[in-house]
Design a protein around this motif. Structure first.
Motif, PDB file in Angstrom:
ATOM      1  N   LEU A 276       0.834  -1.206   0.000  1.00  0.00           N
ATOM      2  CA  LEU A 276       0.000   0.000   0.000  1.00  0.00           C
ATOM      3  C   LEU A 276       0.866   1.252   0.000  1.00  0.00           C
ATOM      4  CD1 LEU A 276      -2.802  -1.042   2.524  1.00  0.00           C
ATOM      5  CD2 LEU A 276      -3.081  -0.599   0.088  1.00  0.00           C
ATOM      6  N   GLU A 277       1.950   1.218   0.743  1.00  0.00           N
ATOM      7  CA  GLU A 277       2.854   2.378   0.753  1.00  0.00           C
ATOM      8  C   GLU A 277       3.487   2.586  -0.621  1.00  0.00           C
ATOM      9  OE1 GLU A 277       5.602   1.450   3.785  1.00  0.00           O
ATOM     10  OE2 GLU A 277       4.301   2.064   5.447  1.00  0.00           O
ATOM     11  N   LEU A 278       3.901   1.503  -1.255  1.00  0.00           N
ATOM     12  CA  LEU A 278       4.535   1.619  -2.567  1.00  0.00           C
ATOM     13  C   LEU A 278       3.549   2.043  -3.655  1.00  0.00           C
ATOM     14  CD1 LEU A 278       6.776  -1.583  -2.485  1.00  0.00           C
ATOM     15  CD2 LEU A 278       7.503   0.790  -2.187  1.00  0.00           C
ATOM     16  N   SER A 279       2.260   1.821  -3.405  1.00  0.00           N
ATOM     17  CA  SER A 279       1.242   2.194  -4.401  1.00  0.00           C
ATOM     18  C   SER A 279       0.779   3.634  -4.249  1.00  0.00           C
ATOM     19  CB  SER A 279       0.034   1.253  -4.274  1.00  0.00           C
ATOM     20  OG  SER A 279       0.431  -0.088  -4.444  1.00  0.00           O
ATOM     21  N   GLY A 280       1.406   4.388  -3.377  1.00  0.00           N
ATOM     22  CA  GLY A 280       0.951   5.763  -3.113  1.00  0.00           C
ATOM     23  C   GLY A 280       1.374   6.782  -4.150  1.00  0.00           C
ATOM     24  N   LEU A 281       2.103   6.407  -5.194  1.00  0.00           N
ATOM     25  CA  LEU A 281       2.528   7.284  -6.306  1.00  0.00           C
ATOM     26  C   LEU A 281       3.455   8.406  -5.864  1.00  0.00           C
ATOM     27  CD1 LEU A 281      -0.844   7.675  -8.293  1.00  0.00           C
ATOM     28  CD2 LEU A 281       0.879   5.858  -8.439  1.00  0.00           C
ATOM     29  N   GLN A 282       3.957   8.341  -4.627  1.00  0.00           N
ATOM     30  CA  GLN A 282       4.859   9.382  -4.150  1.00  0.00           C
ATOM     31  C   GLN A 282       6.307   8.903  -4.078  1.00  0.00           C
ATOM     32  OE1 GLN A 282       3.741  12.483  -3.686  1.00  0.00           O
ATOM     33  NE2 GLN A 282       1.739  11.703  -4.334  1.00  0.00           N
ATOM     34  N   HIS A 283       6.554   7.714  -4.528  1.00  0.00           N
ATOM     35  CA  HIS A 283       7.916   7.180  -4.489  1.00  0.00           C
ATOM     36  C   HIS A 283       8.785   7.950  -5.485  1.00  0.00           C
ATOM     37  CE1 HIS A 283      11.248   4.312  -4.677  1.00  0.00           C
ATOM     38  NE2 HIS A 283      10.792   3.819  -3.530  1.00  0.00           N
ATOM     39  N   PRO A 284      10.038   8.232  -5.159  1.00  0.00           N
ATOM     40  CA  PRO A 284      10.914   8.991  -6.075  1.00  0.00           C
ATOM     41  C   PRO A 284      11.019   8.375  -7.468  1.00  0.00           C
ATOM     42  CG  PRO A 284      11.904   8.837  -3.908  1.00  0.00           C
ATOM     43  CD  PRO A 284      10.698   7.977  -3.859  1.00  0.00           C
ATOM     44  N   LEU A 285      11.048   7.056  -7.577  1.00  0.00           N
ATOM     45  CA  LEU A 285      11.139   6.425  -8.889  1.00  0.00           C
ATOM     46  C   LEU A 285       9.899   6.707  -9.734  1.00  0.00           C
ATOM     47  CD1 LEU A 285      12.761   2.931  -8.164  1.00  0.00           C
ATOM     48  CD2 LEU A 285      13.776   4.870  -9.360  1.00  0.00           C
ATOM     49  N   LEU A 286       8.739   6.666  -9.073  1.00  0.00           N
ATOM     50  CA  LEU A 286       7.506   6.938  -9.817  1.00  0.00           C
ATOM     51  C   LEU A 286       7.431   8.400 -10.236  1.00  0.00           C
ATOM     52  CD1 LEU A 286       4.905   4.820  -7.807  1.00  0.00           C
ATOM     53  CD2 LEU A 286       6.239   4.182  -9.818  1.00  0.00           C
ATOM     54  N   ARG A 287       7.897   9.288  -9.389  1.00  0.00           N
ATOM     55  CA  ARG A 287       7.901  10.710  -9.753  1.00  0.00           C
ATOM     56  C   ARG A 287       8.876  10.956 -10.913  1.00  0.00           C
ATOM     57  NH1 ARG A 287       5.546  14.000  -5.893  1.00  0.00           N
ATOM     58  NH2 ARG A 287       6.806  15.757  -6.593  1.00  0.00           N
ATOM     59  N   ARG A 288      10.018  10.298 -10.905  1.00  0.00           N
ATOM     60  CA  ARG A 288      10.951  10.420 -12.037  1.00  0.00           C
ATOM     61  C   ARG A 288      10.335   9.871 -13.321  1.00  0.00           C
ATOM     62  NH1 ARG A 288      16.500   7.699 -11.448  1.00  0.00           N
ATOM     63  NH2 ARG A 288      16.514   8.438 -13.642  1.00  0.00           N
ATOM     64  N   LEU A 289       9.656   8.725 -13.177  1.00  0.00           N
ATOM     65  CA  LEU A 289       9.038   8.119 -14.356  1.00  0.00           C
ATOM     66  C   LEU A 289       7.999   9.056 -14.971  1.00  0.00           C
ATOM     67  CD1 LEU A 289       9.118   5.433 -15.957  1.00  0.00           C
ATOM     68  CD2 LEU A 289       7.192   4.671 -14.557  1.00  0.00           C
ATOM     69  N   GLU A 290       7.239   9.708 -14.113  1.00  0.00           N
ATOM     70  CA  GLU A 290       6.211  10.640 -14.613  1.00  0.00           C
ATOM     71  C   GLU A 290       6.841  11.846 -15.294  1.00  0.00           C
ATOM     72  OE1 GLU A 290       2.244  13.005 -12.941  1.00  0.00           O
ATOM     73  OE2 GLU A 290       3.659  12.062 -11.546  1.00  0.00           O
ATOM     74  N   GLU A 291       7.961  12.309 -14.774  1.00  0.00           N
ATOM     75  CA  GLU A 291       8.586  13.512 -15.323  1.00  0.00           C
ATOM     76  C   GLU A 291       9.483  13.215 -16.533  1.00  0.00           C
ATOM     77  OE1 GLU A 291      10.673  15.202 -12.093  1.00  0.00           O
ATOM     78  OE2 GLU A 291       8.868  15.688 -10.924  1.00  0.00           O
ATOM     79  N   GLU A 292      10.283  12.141 -16.465  1.00  0.00           N
ATOM     80  CA  GLU A 292      11.282  11.868 -17.497  1.00  0.00           C
ATOM     81  C   GLU A 292      10.763  10.972 -18.621  1.00  0.00           C
ATOM     82  OE1 GLU A 292      14.855  10.423 -15.702  1.00  0.00           O
ATOM     83  OE2 GLU A 292      14.738  11.845 -14.015  1.00  0.00           O
ATOM     84  N   ALA A 293       9.754  10.142 -18.313  1.00  0.00           N
ATOM     85  CA  ALA A 293       9.211   9.241 -19.336  1.00  0.00           C
ATOM     86  C   ALA A 293       7.693   9.260 -19.236  1.00  0.00           C
ATOM     87  CB  ALA A 293       9.764   7.842 -19.166  1.00  0.00           C
ATOM     88  N   PRO A 294       7.063  10.361 -19.612  1.00  0.00           N
ATOM     89  CA  PRO A 294       5.612  10.467 -19.442  1.00  0.00           C
ATOM     90  C   PRO A 294       4.842   9.418 -20.225  1.00  0.00           C
ATOM     91  CG  PRO A 294       6.452  12.263 -20.773  1.00  0.00           C
ATOM     92  CD  PRO A 294       7.642  11.577 -20.219  1.00  0.00           C
TER      93      PRO A 294
END
Length: 812
Positions: free
Chosen positions: A538-556
């Motif tokens: 559940l914590e990892l699914s919160g979309l606030q992980h640094p990897l997910l934020r990088r993925l959203e910004e660098e590989a939309p």
């Protein structure tokens, strides 16, 4: 030859290393199992934690000592008391001879008859009279001349003979004359006497205060026989008084004389004393035999039931101390001796009980959960939540001195941790196992076991499907409520109304404590056993992980693809009962490896230059770039300390699939002669491994279907047949390629997953209606093009405003 021998040696060394490793693993798991077994017995056994009783006479107690078991107590003077009882209670055997009375009367009559038969002149000669009487009774003894003369005179009086006969009859009727050689106490001191008839020696007559007639038969209505008289010390005075009374009676009955002559008086006394003999003879030999045969008890032990106060009583306290008496000291000494023996037996029995429980759990785990292997990790994983709860229960029992402290056992802790670390089935098994083992700690107090089971099952039910970490705390509150309600009901049934409130409070405390401890130790269990709990997912699914934020910004584009895959995979996992939380989290991270070169992936290529990148590379190099995103994703996940479950799904989400686009391109180039390098299929496949779990297989299918649907279903109107065909082809391709060979995915599961994917794609590519033009009539776009929706796709007539309004009104 040398190379061949080296290869053989290498293979032998490899096999030897594998064998050594296998043996070491087997030894490790058995060591772990033995350690857990010993720890369980140590924690649960009351024998280990029992307080030692080392008190002596004169010491002061501030709390009573109560027997924990039934035992036998042997008083120190028990054998002495038995000896005394044997002396007093065993039968004194006497031989009764009724002929003694008749012989005495006959002897008197014979002597008197002999005196009466003498001639008058012979009476005047004492010596001749003596000879005549001795002839009649050889045992006459020495008589004085006056006594002989007096006897001769008395023989003439018939009343004298009758009175003597009555005296003897009454005397033998009221008294038992004993042997002069034996000293006796009062008969009341003896509980039983056996009187054996001289004629019938086997006939035993019990006397306990009853009168004994001259014929040896008991007469309960007769005068009470008070005691066995000693002869002559006690019989003589009685006899003398009788004789004196007889003489007085004779004197009063003679009208010519007020008293007898002195010679006659002495003669009467001498005669009666002569013939009176004991008619009850003590048989020392028979008495000793009866004494030896006196029944000795098998044991002198006295049973002491469980719960008996051995020292002190219910009022013993620091305010009212108790001093141990001598008897209590002896009692405690016997109790300690028995307690040591019982402790060993109890410890052995409890060890067998724990062993049986272990075997049952192992059998259940082996039959119902194929994912768990018999190794040290599994042993610790199954045992530690139970041992933690049992340890806390033992602490409460040691610190608490109230009868309801057992309700504090945190059975809910086992349920919460088991649900988080394993699954519901294992959680139910571990809760039951833990509560039964806690029963050993409380000596199977049913109330404590029952409340523990209810609390543990409530924890499992409350966390069966949870979405947030705070639900663990909600589960603790629910466990507390259920515990309190169960305790209240149990106490009402048992009539323990006075302790309902404090006992229910302890049960509620246990529920909240279970949640707090589980909340705190869950991360420790995750780290120690490398387990990804649902809370972590559940914590990892919160979309606030640094990897997910990088993925959203660098590989939309990849980020959008990731979200679409998640939307496809999660409903499919729910449909077949898989771990949808794991599927959701793994989907979000499955393509993070594309962050290393996002521009080489189609979804991220927005400009014409980016779209030509692979055109400048050979198919083999392009394939290496594509395949490398799995390796890069694994390295990024490990650097970010993602759980192993997520890393495994990153590795497996492509399995050993083939990169078809570049593989076919390479074949075409080889066939056209653009390259001379042969095309090997394995160079265009992912390194794998294939999906090892149903969740990994779902992610693979969702990833394939999403990519294919994005590429092919791009028109404004998508038919449902196209969606079904796309999904079927994707599943068939992976199935025929053997990608599901390593997981427990059934055909039924594939059918359910297919329907879920079709349903999700249908909602994504739902059909929208063409809105009517702003102006009436036939509308055309600039340049002569028809406006969207101006006519049908099949070339039919143009739509009218009325028709457009109808389509809007009926649109779904």
């Amino acid at each position: 030859m040398e190379v061949t021998s080296l290869v053989k040696k290498a293979r032998q060394f490899s096999k030897g290393s594998e064998l050594f490793e296998s043996r070491r693993q087997r030894s490790t798991r058995w060591y772990a199992l033995t350690g857990i077994f010993i720890a369980t017995v140590f924690i649960t056994s009351p024998a280990v934690w029992r307080k030692h009783i080392e008190v002596e006479e004169g010491e002061v107690l501030t709390a009573p000592i109560v027997a924990e078991m039934d035992f036998d107590y042997v008083p120190p003077d028990a054998e002495e008391k038995w000896e005394a009882a044997r002396e007093q209670s065993h039968a004194r055997i006497y031989v009764f001879d009724p002929r003694v009375e008749r012989q005495a009367i006959a002897r008197v009559e014979k002597i008197l008859a002999a005196a009466r038969q003498l001639k008058p002149e012979a009476v005047q000669d004492p010596e001749e009279l003596r000879i005549a009487l001795e002839a009649a009774d050889p045992q006459l003894g020495i008589w004085t001349t006056g006594e002989i003369v007096g006897l001769a005179g008395l023989s003439k009086d018939e009343r004298f003979g009758e009175r003597v006969r009555n005296l003897l009859e009454n005397f033998y009727f009221q008294y038992v004359v004993a042997d002069s050689a034996v000293k006796y106490r009062y008969l009341s001191d003896f509980r039983r006497a056996q009187v054996i008839s001289a004629q019938e020696a086997e006939q035993v007559v019990e006397t306990g205060g009853e009168a004994l007639r001259s014929d040896g038969v008991l007469d309960r209505s007769a005068i009470e026989l008070h005691r066995v008289l000693e002869f002559p010390n006690e019989v003589r005075p009685q006899l003398q008084r009788r004789i004196d009374q007889l003489i007085l009676d004779l004197a009063r009955g003679n009208p010519k004389a007020s008293v007898l002559r002195p010679g006659q008086t002495e003669a009467a006394k001498r005669l009666i004393n002569l013939v009176v003999k004991p008619n009850l003879r003590y048989d020392a030999e028979a008495t000793e035999l009866a004494r030896e045969n006196f029944e000795r008890p098998a044991t002198f032990a006295q049973p002491v039931p469980e719960g008996t106060y051995l020292a002190g009583n219910e009022s013993t306290s620091p305010q009212t101390p108790h001093v141990i008496s001598a008897r209590e000291s002896t009692l405690l000494h016997d109790y300690r001796r028995t307690l040591r023996q019982w402790t060993l037996m109890q410890l052995g029995a409890q060890a067998i009980f724990v062993l049986i429980a272990f075997i049952i759990v192992a059998f259940f785990v082996r039959k119902s959960s194929t994912d768990l292997k018999f190794n040290s990790r599994t042993i610790y994983l199954l045992s530690m939540p139970v041992l933690l709860a049992l340890g806390l229960g033992r602490v409460f029992l040691l610190l608490g001195d109230v009868p309801y402290i057992g309700y504090a056992f945190p059975a809910g802790l086992i349920g919460i941790l088991a649900v988080l670390l394993m699954d519901v089935r294992m959680a139910l098994l571990l809760v039951t196992w833990g509560c039964l083992l806690f029963g050993l700690e409380t000596r199977f107090e049913f109330d404590f076991v029952l409340v523990g089971l209810f609390g543990g099952y409530t924890a499992v039910a409350a966390l069966y499907t949870f979405r947030e970490r705070r639900e663990v705390l909600y589960a603790g509150a629910l466990i507390g409520v259920v515990n309190a309600a169960t305790i209240t009901i149990v106490h009402l049934i048992n009539g323990k109304t006075g302790t309902i409130v404090p006992a229910a409070a302890v049960g509620a405390f246990s529920g909240m404590l279970s949640a707090l401890i589980a909340y705190a130790v869950a991360p420790l269990f995750e780290s120690a056993f490398r387990i990804t709990t649902d809370l972590r997912l559940l914590e990892l699914s919160g979309l606030q992980h640094p990897l997910l934020r990088r993925l959203e910004e660098e590989a939309p584009g990849t980020w959008q693809h990731t979200l679409n895959v998640t939307k496809l995979a999660e409903p499919a996992a729910q449909a077949i009962g898989a771990n949808y939380l794991l599927v959701r989290a793994a989907c979000l991270y499955h393509d993070i490896g594309k962050l290393s070169k996002p521009g080489y992936f189609t979804e991220n290529q927005t400009t014409a230059e980016e779209k030509r990148r692979h055109a400048q590379l050979s198919p083999h190099i392009s394939t290496l770039v594509i395949l490398n995103h799995v390796k890069e994703g694994v390295e990024m996940a490990r650097k970010a300390s993602l759980p192993n479950a997520i890393i495994d799904h990153i590795q497996q989400h492509h399995g050993s699939s083939r990169v078809n686009y570049f593989y076919l391109k390479a074949i075409n180039e080889f066939e056209e002669g653009k390259t001379k390098d042969p095309v090997r299929e394995e160079d265009y496949r992912y390194p794998g491994p294939k999906p090892q779990s149903i969740e990994a297989a779902i992610i693979m299918l969702a990833d394939t279907v999403e990519a294919t649907a994005t590429a092919k279903l791009s028109s404004r109107s998508v038919r449902e047949d196209d969606i079904q065909l796309l999904v079927r082809n994707a599943i068939t391709e992976k199935f025929n390629d053997g990608q599901f060979d390593s997981c427990r995915l059934t055909m039924q599961d594939l059918n359910v997953i297919r329907e879920s994917l079709i349903r999700t794609l249908r909602s994504r590519f739902h059909t929208r209606i063409d809105y009517p033009p702003k102006s009436g009539g036939t509308a055309k776009a600039k340049g002569g093009a028809k406006a969207p929706g101006a006519d049908g796709r099949d070339g039919q007539s143009k739509a009218t405003p009325q028709k457009a309004r109808k389509e809007i009104a009926t649109a779904g």
